[in-house]
Design a protein around this motif. Structure first.
Motif, PDB file in Angstrom:
ATOM      1  N   TRP A   4      26.462 -24.634  -0.105  1.00  0.00           N
ATOM      2  CA  TRP A   4      26.854 -24.991  -1.559  1.00  0.00           C
ATOM      3  C   TRP A   4      26.821 -23.736  -2.306  1.00  0.00           C
ATOM      4  N   TYR A   6      26.373 -22.583  -6.597  1.00  0.00           N
ATOM      5  CA  TYR A   6      25.803 -23.031  -7.556  1.00  0.00           C
ATOM      6  C   TYR A   6      26.179 -22.282  -9.020  1.00  0.00           C
ATOM      7  N   TRP A  23      33.726 -29.785 -15.845  1.00  0.00           N
ATOM      8  CA  TRP A  23      33.326 -29.192 -14.635  1.00  0.00           C
ATOM      9  C   TRP A  23      33.302 -30.078 -13.461  1.00  0.00           C
ATOM     10  N   GLY A  27      35.445 -30.190  -9.420  1.00  0.00           N
ATOM     11  CA  GLY A  27      34.485 -30.512  -8.230  1.00  0.00           C
ATOM     12  C   GLY A  27      33.189 -30.129  -8.300  1.00  0.00           C
ATOM     13  N   TRP A  28      32.511 -29.967  -9.543  1.00  0.00           N
ATOM     14  CA  TRP A  28      30.935 -29.428  -9.785  1.00  0.00           C
ATOM     15  C   TRP A  28      30.387 -30.883  -9.941  1.00  0.00           C
ATOM     16  N   GLU A  29      29.181 -30.750  -9.420  1.00  0.00           N
ATOM     17  CA  GLU A  29      28.352 -32.044  -9.360  1.00  0.00           C
ATOM     18  C   GLU A  29      27.050 -31.620 -10.421  1.00  0.00           C
ATOM     19  N   LYS A  47      26.451 -27.898  -8.647  1.00  0.00           N
ATOM     20  CA  LYS A  47      26.612 -27.480  -7.095  1.00  0.00           C
ATOM     21  C   LYS A  47      27.806 -28.089  -6.936  1.00  0.00           C
ATOM     22  N   ARG A  48      28.497 -27.461  -5.953  1.00  0.00           N
ATOM     23  CA  ARG A  48      29.681 -28.225  -5.029  1.00  0.00           C
ATOM     24  C   ARG A  48      29.558 -27.495  -3.631  1.00  0.00           C
ATOM     25  N   ALA A  52      35.191 -25.107  -1.867  1.00  0.00           N
ATOM     26  CA  ALA A  52      35.960 -26.174  -2.600  1.00  0.00           C
ATOM     27  C   ALA A  52      37.069 -25.653  -3.542  1.00  0.00           C
TER      28      ALA A  52
END
Length: 52
Positions: A4, A6, A23, A27-29, A47-48, A52
């Motif tokens: 991952w 961050y 975001w 692709g960011w969570e 995080k992603r 990615a």
């Protein structure tokens, strides 16, 4: 094993949805939102999957 990456970003109250949507498009969570160190702003943690 999944790796991952961050990131953190300040979140302005008046543009929260737009900031989070931007975001997310990249692709960011969103993991967590906490009060910033000065107490007058918010900080978002994202995080992603790495690469990615």
């Amino acid at each position: 094993m999944q790796k991952w990456e961050y990131a953190t970003a300040p979140i302005m109250i008046h543009a929260t949805k737009q900031i989070l949507d931007n975001w997310g498009e990249d692709g960011w969570e969103l993991v967590q939102v906490v009060q910033g160190p000065q107490g007058d702003n918010l900080v978002a943690y994202f995080k992603r999957p790495k690469g990615a």
